[in-house]
Every structure is written in C-alpha cells, then in structure tokens.
Write a protein that holds these residues in place. Sequence first.
Motif, PDB file in Angstrom:
ATOM      1  N   PHE A 336       7.789  10.965   6.492  1.00  7.94           N
ATOM      2  CA  PHE A 336       9.221  10.980   6.186  1.00  7.94           C
ATOM      3  C   PHE A 336       9.750   9.555   6.059  1.00  7.94           C
ATOM      4  CE2 PHE A 336       9.669  15.323   8.240  1.00  7.94           C
ATOM      5  CZ  PHE A 336      10.070  15.945   7.068  1.00  7.94           C
ATOM      6  N   GLY A 337      10.686   9.380   5.161  1.00  2.07           N
ATOM      7  CA  GLY A 337      11.309   8.068   5.032  1.00  2.07           C
ATOM      8  C   GLY A 337      10.525   7.099   4.198  1.00  2.07           C
ATOM      9  N   GLY A 338       9.489   7.564   3.495  1.00  7.86           N
ATOM     10  CA  GLY A 338       8.733   6.680   2.618  1.00  7.86           C
ATOM     11  C   GLY A 338       7.784   5.766   3.345  1.00  7.86           C
ATOM     12  N   ALA A 339       7.281   6.193   4.502  1.00  8.79           N
ATOM     13  CA  ALA A 339       6.309   5.383   5.236  1.00  8.79           C
ATOM     14  C   ALA A 339       4.895   5.671   4.725  1.00  8.79           C
ATOM     15  CB  ALA A 339       6.389   5.673   6.725  1.00  8.79           C
ATOM     16  N   HIS A 340       4.111   4.629   4.580  1.00 11.37           N
ATOM     17  CA  HIS A 340       2.725   4.749   4.125  1.00 11.37           C
ATOM     18  C   HIS A 340       1.824   3.963   5.075  1.00 11.37           C
ATOM     19  CE1 HIS A 340       3.958   6.211   0.072  1.00 11.37           C
ATOM     20  NE2 HIS A 340       5.005   5.447   0.318  1.00 11.37           N
TER      21      HIS A 340
END
Length: 350
Positions: A336-340
């Motif tokens: 979630f939130g664009g975490a990679h």
Amino acid sequence: MGDERETHARLLRGERSLRMTPVFGSSGDRVPLSCLGSIEASLPPVWMSHLERLLEHLPKRKWGHAGYPIVVTSSNFGIGHMLAYQQGGAPGHLAIAQAHTSIREICQHFAWGPEVSILSHACVSADIGMLFANRLLRNGVAREVLCFSFDFLSPFVSGGFYSLKILNPAFPAPYADQEVGSIGLGDGAAFAVLSCEPSPFAIRFQQTYNEMFHMTANQPDGAGFRHALTRIRERIDGRRVWVKGHGTGTRDAGKLEAESVQAIFPDSPLVGWKGGIGHTLGSCGLVELTLAMQALQSGMAPGTVGTKAPTLSPNVSLEPLDTSRYDGVILSSNAFGGAHASLLLTRESH
C-alpha cells in the motif's frame, strides 16, 4: 501448506491451500483463505504453538543480547485480539493486542533478550526488516541478526480486506477475468539468520523505493514499478535471473508489475505464489524467501499457482522453472502507498 520443503513440493505439484472460508471464521460470506486453524482469537493465542514449531529450527544463540539482535516484522501483530477484547472484554486479549505487547509476550515465551526492533510497513515489512538487519551487520553492530516475521489471519484482518471488495469469491478465476482483483489471504511465519560469514546463499543487493503518489494507489503509468526494477537491474552484473514477483492478485497492481518485469527483464520468467498459499501480508518477504532458497537448492521453482492463461503479460510462467539455468533470483514485494522492495538472491559455492 507446511514448512518450506512441504510447501515448495506442493506448489510444484500445482496444489493450493486456499479454501473458500467464512470471512469471519464462523460467519460471513465465503472468501479464499489459507489458515492454519480457526482465525478467531483465543487465549492463549493459537499462533504461539505454530511459532514454537517454527522456532525449533532456530540456531541457539543469545538472541536479543549484544551481538545477536532480533528484528521482528508483521503487518498486524496481534490486532485480532483488539477486536476480541472489544467484543468480549477479556483482559487477556488486550494484553497482546498491540505490536509492542505481542512482541513482549513472544520474547518472554522464548526467553529472548531486550535487543529487539519492531518494524511494520504493510506488505514490505519483512523486506524492510532484512534491510535493517543488513545495516546492523555492515556497521559492525551485530555478529548475526535474527529476522523473524509472522502474520496470522483474524476476523479483523479478513474483514478489513473484505470491505475493500478484493477477496474474490470466484477464485481461482484468472486475474484478467476479474473486474477488481482476485486476492486470497494466508497465515504465514518465517525466520532467517543473517550474517556476513560464508553461507550457501547470499543477498547480493537490496533496495527499497516509495512512489509517494497516493495513500493506496500506484502511479497509473507504472513508473514506480519500473523505477524500482531498474535500480536492481543495474546491480545484477550480467547474471541470468528469474523473478519472483509480489503477485498479490489485485488487478491493477498485478498488471503494472507484470508489464514492468516484462519491460525491464524481457528474458526473465516471472512467477508468483500467492495464488497457492494466499497473501501472507507482512511476512510474505520472508516466507517467499525461504521458498526461493528451497527452489535454488532443489533446482526447480514452482510456477504461478492458482491462475491460468491468459496472464497479464507473456513472461508470466505458469509452469515450474529449472533454476539451474539461472544465476540468481530477484524477489520483489510491493505494498500500500506505492512501497517497493526487492533483493537479489544467489546461490554460493563453498
């Protein structure tokens, strides 16, 4: 499905542990869950017995003391007990309902010392923990670090995902046929002992990246996925790699991930295992790391279990892979939130 050997073997056979189960354990609509038992909270917590069996294999060290710190990660720790306390009022539930109290209970149970760090960042939690552990090693703070991660389902967790309408009642229909997604959830726990000493396996590179675009959504053009994968491509030094993707099953993120892997690693097959074991949430980075190690040891990696053609991109492999043809594997997790988060794992010869 069992430990890493049994789970690896069953995934190779194309088996799935996801079963249509009432979303709240004993009530509610049926959704795909992979549970070790009842998901409803109990006292003592049902997850403790599973952790006991897992940690029987932990090397004996002065864990939690100088030189041997512990990094514990999860996406929800004992949050299911918060709901159980709210519904029934039993004080025992409240005592283990928060991150720090549930970890305190675990540390006391296993007689671990106080040098414990607690980290949580949704589905990249375990990856963040391993990155932090490597920094402790590189800075000479630790001789060995225990990275330990667990996520067990509860009515709070399954109900939360159900409210997002992404638990697919038509599982295992292909991603492409779903209007929104086809996610299933699973229980998971794993540990790894990280050190700088020679080992059969090496983490050659780790990286994290956050798109900072939206509270939950990714950049719609996939730029975040491509940026994260490009950073690790620059460090593979000509190795031939296969890719273990996050493979949640949410349609938009799955499409962005598959297309980005196809663009950045056009010669690398992509597999995902959550269609077999369910999404083990914050523990997935460590759970799937142990499966990847088993795949490198055995010479065969499971294909993408729990779906069928057409896939979201042509590089998605539905069949098992011969890992002897490759020099390493890239393991990716997204949150979630664009975490990679991703790492390069190689097999070493000593």
